[in-house]
Every structure is written in C-alpha cells, then in structure tokens.
Design an enzyme around this catalytic site. Structure first.
Site: not given
Lengths: 147, 394
Positions: B294, B345
C-alpha cells in the site's frame, strides 16, 4: 537567508476539551506547560486519557514542566491544505520530547525559526499563542533564539 | 498455528471486477453506487457466478452498505456483512475476513469491494472538515492535518536514524512510474526521472509531490469462495494462503498520536502483523515472488520492506537503491502495476487486483512464475493488515 517558520492557520486551533484534557488547556491559559502523569505509577502520557495504560489507574497529577524540550521529528509544510491560508506557509509541525515528562511527546509548532536551523535533536522552549476565542496553544521556539 | 484452525489455502479469489480508474472527480456523472455495482457485476461475470447468488460482503472502507447493494443488484439473501475497522489499513485484511466467514460456514460467496469517488475536497484537507474533538485538538491545532503531514514526520525520523535520503524515496517513485508506463489504464503515463523528482514542489518535507499517491476514482471487487468450489469455477483460482490484521499497542493511533515507542516510530506499523502473517504462511520473505505494498507515500514502501523482512530495519533506503524492487531484475518486484503512486488509488483494492492478475499469470507486467504475492493494507492507525496470495500452481 533562510526563510522563517510561520504559524499554522488559527482556524485549525479550535480547542475542544473533555474532562480528561481540560486541565492541560487550562494550564496553558496560565502560561504553564503540563503533561498527564499517573498519580500511582508516575508515568507520563500524552495526550490525556482516562486510564493509565501501564496500571489502569485514573488518578492524575498535572506537574508544571520546565517548558523546554527536544525536537523528535518535524515537517516543513509548504502547501496550504486549507484554501485561503497561503499566508501561513511555511509553518513547521514538530513532535517535541518534553523535558520532565519523558517519554511523552507533544505535537506542536516551531515558529519564528530559520527553516534551515530546524533539525531533529535541537533544543526548544515553549511559549503560548492566544487564539481569538481565548484558547492558549503551546508552541515552541528554538532555544537561544530571541523573540 | 495448527492448520486445523486456520484459513490456509481453504478459500480462493475466483472473480475480479474493476471499473477503469479516473483522475479524481472525473467518474461523474456515474454515481458511487453505480461504480461499486459495476465492479461487483464484473467480478461475478468473471467468476461465472450469478449476482443474486452472492451471500456475503466484507468491507474495510465503505460509503455504501449491504442493504443498498442488495436492493440495487437483486441479491436474495445474505448471511455475512462485516467491516474491518480502520479504513485503508484493512484493505488486504478484508480478504482474510471474507475467508474467515467462508471457513466458519457463515457464507459461501463473499464479495470484497471498495469504491472511491472524490468530490471537490482534496484528501489532504478532509480532516479539516471533521468537527474538532478532544483528541484532534492535540494535532489539528498544530496544523497537522493531512496524512501527508503525518507520514512526513515518520519519514524525517527515518532519515535521521538511518541515513535514508530523498534519492531513496525517488527510486520508489521512479520504479512505480516505470511499471505504470506499460500498465493499461494506469493514470500516469509520463516517464519520471530523478531530475523531475527533485524539480517537483515540496509539499510537506521531506515529501515532495512525487512522494504522494494519486487521488483517483474507481471501484474494484473480488469474489471469495471455498477452494474446493473454486476448482469447479471457470477461472484459475488464486488461493488465500494467509492473512493478518491488527497491530501492536505501541503503534496504536500512530499518526494521530505520535507517541509510538521509539523503536516503532519510524516504521510502517506492520511489524506485528508481519509476524502474524508469517506464522501462518509457508512462505517467508525469501519465498515471496512479488509484493503489492500500500503505497500512499514512497517512504512507507521503504518501511514496509523493512517490517516484512525483505531487508533489515533501517536498510530499506539502500535496499531500494540497489534495484531490489524493480520489476526488471529486482529480488522483490514491487507494485508491478505502478501502484497507487502511478496507476490508481482505490484505497488498497488496486493492490489486491494486481496480486490476483499476477498469480493468474495475466498481468500486463507479468512476473514470471509468480507463486506467492504479498499484499498489504495501508500503514495507518491500527488495524493494519496483509494477505498472502498463492497461485493455484504453487
């Protein structure tokens, strides 16, 4: 000639206190920097909270600290996140290790300091900014730098 | 841990659905509900499963809920609807949550979905819209507002302790961008050079523009079912090998707290979850073929590489500088679609998507013979999470 660090927007300093954090902000109005200390085991913690995480005691002391500390980390904020506050740039957010309350750290600002002189490990001294609503917010200057 | 009580290889991802990725706000006039449902329908079609047969939902960040999805999609009956707390930290762990529901017999066909549609508000300013609280007064009053400010404090400390440099952060940005150039649908298509990186405006030192992830719109869903049933479905299963969620108390509220232990401060907060994950996994760091970290900030990729044991604590900077995370010749190809820094994202679901495509052998930037892929959730306050995906061939 290094730029000087400014202050973050006053609009962000709307202080809300609960029964556990109120003594910190009340002390600030008197010009005192304090820190939550467990009255049973003596450990310091920030921010204030209803139980000591080490012994679960709810008993508290609020010692007046010397008001000095050390920069643990910092960031120079170069872009305004709140539109219309561009005149507050650059301001410096710092995590301060508080003398007399180790290992507790306070999230605060380094103001009026040459940006290039702000480093981890530098010594700092507290002062208080009074907001339009009367709240007092602790902020720091590099030790030895005149107002 | 005894396999008798674990989820190891008992469930599999059998369907994947995704909308395109848009630059923030540009998915309008589609609605968020529409994007999420497109992803779910896509995942069901991919799996060869009828949408009404979905009987469970696992979330980690949702501006939508099960009732509305059932109403919109005509889903008959649901036996599981749960959310891993903590938002982006739970993205990878939500796969494990779905697996746990299946192993526990609560549902058979569980969707994990995330959808993002951004309005005018920039994420960095979002916390300023929340009412002040007794807790937020201790950081917001200092102008510590956005995640970009908060993670910058951790990055600065990492540089101080270990000698990590901005060149190291740049390598993460450039490696991701290089992957995005050959990833269809990636939002960033212009090559990024070291000169471009250093010419970019500083946002919150030491992070400049290219250390920040994108802000984008889109939705991604996967369908999880039992490994046994997966064998009869149309797509090559991707096994959920192990998953972990949570963290250590010394990490706690982390970026909203800044009183983490001295050892934990300059980290991703994933240390405890990494230990949990490896204790349940046949694959350790040297067995993992690729990783989808991430990547909301470049510096946090470096700290996750350390926390997951790909290099020693403090050596993440030189590790990435050695080329270790490059798809071309690196020991641990990382964020092979360009990641959230350069592809899209979607709050961690894009990492899950790329992990699934890699282990199916269908990724645009395919890593040869990929068997184990680590996928992590967002470093943030607890819970953080991760999942180890395994190729059905492994």
């Amino acid at each position: 000639m290094s730029r000087l660090s400014k202050r973050p927007p006053d609009a962000l300093a709307t202080i809300v206190a609960d029964s556990w954090s109120a003594p910190f902000w009340e002390a600030a109005k008197l010009g005192h920097l304090t820190c939550t200390q467990c009255a049973d085991c003596g450990r310091f913690r920030m921010p204030p909270s209803p139980f000591c995480p080490h012994c679960r005691s709810q008993a508290l002391e609020w010692p007046v600290l010397p008001g000095t500390g050390t920069i643990y980390s910092f960031t120079v904020v170069e872009r305004a996140v709140v539109p219309g506050t561009e005149d507050t740039i650059p301001y410096v957010v710092a995590v301060i290790s508080l003398d007399g309350a180790i290992p507790a750290r306070l999230i605060s600002n380094i103001v009026d300091a040459p940006i290039d002189a702000i480093r981890i490990g530098e010594r700092v001294t507290v002062f208080f900014d009074t907001m339009p609503d009367g709240a007092a917010v602790p902020r720091f200057r590099l030790a030895g730098v005149q107002r | 841990m005894s396999d008798e009580f674990g989820i190891k290889d008992r469930t599999a991802i059998v369907g994947l659905g995704s909308t395109p990725y848009w630059k923030r706000g540009r998915s309008a006039p589609k609605t968020l509900q529409e994007l999420v449902c497109e992803a779910i329908i896509g995942a069901a079609n991919d799996a060869g499963i009828e949408v009404p047969d979905i009987d469970g939902f696992a979330y980690y960040a949702a501006d939508f809920d099960t009732g509305g999805l059932m109403e919109t999609l005509g889903i008959r009956e649901v036996g599981f609807s749960s959310m891993l707390t903590g938002y982006g930290g739970g993205s990878a762990g939500a796969i494990g949550l779905a697996s746990a529901a299946i192993v526990a017999g609560l549902a058979k066909t569980v969707v994990v979905v995330c959808g993002v549609q951004q309005g005018d508000l920039r994420y960095g300013a979002m916390p300023t819209t929340y009412p002040s609280t007794a807790e937020s007064s201790f950081y917001q009053s200092a102008g510590l507002v956005g995640p970009g400010h908060m993670f910058a404090l951790l990055a600065q400390r990492h540089m101080h302790l270990y000698g990590t440099t901005r060149e190291h952060f740049a390598e993460v940005a450039i490696s991701n961008r290089t992957n995005a150039l050959t990833q269809p649908g990636a939002l960033m298509k212009k090559p990024l050079t070291i000169d471009d990186y250093f010419a970019a405006p500083m946002i919150s030192s030491p992070h400049c523009l290219f250390d920040f992830c994108l802000e984008s719109d889109g939705a991604i869903a996967v369908i999880v079912t039992s490994a046994e049933r997966a064998r009869d479905l149309r797509r090559k299963p991707v096994l959920v090998h192990a998953s972990a969620q949570g963290g250590a108390g010394e990490w706690g509220r982390s970026i909203y707290w800044m009183n983490m232990s001295d050892d934990a401060f300059a980290s991703s907060g994933h240390g405890a979850v990494a230990r949990q994950l490896y204790s349940r996994s046949d694959a350790g760091p040297s067995d993992i073929d690729l990783a989808q970290f991430y990547d909301h900030f470049t510096s946090q990729v470096i700290m996750q590489l350390e926390d997951y044991g790909f290099c020693k604590k403090g050596e993440g900077g030189p590790f990435v500088a050695s080329g270790a995370i490059r798809r071309d010749g690196g020991s641990i190809p990382t964020n092979t679609d360009g990641g959230q820094l350069s592809c899209g994202y979607i709050w961690g679901m894009s990492q899950v998507r790329e992990g699934v495509e890699q282990l199916r052998g269908e990724a645009a930037n395919q890593v040869a013979d990929a068997r184990f892929c680590l996928v992590t959730g967002g470093p943030s306050d607890i819970p953080v999470s991760s999942v180890m995906l395994r190729s059905a061939d492994a």
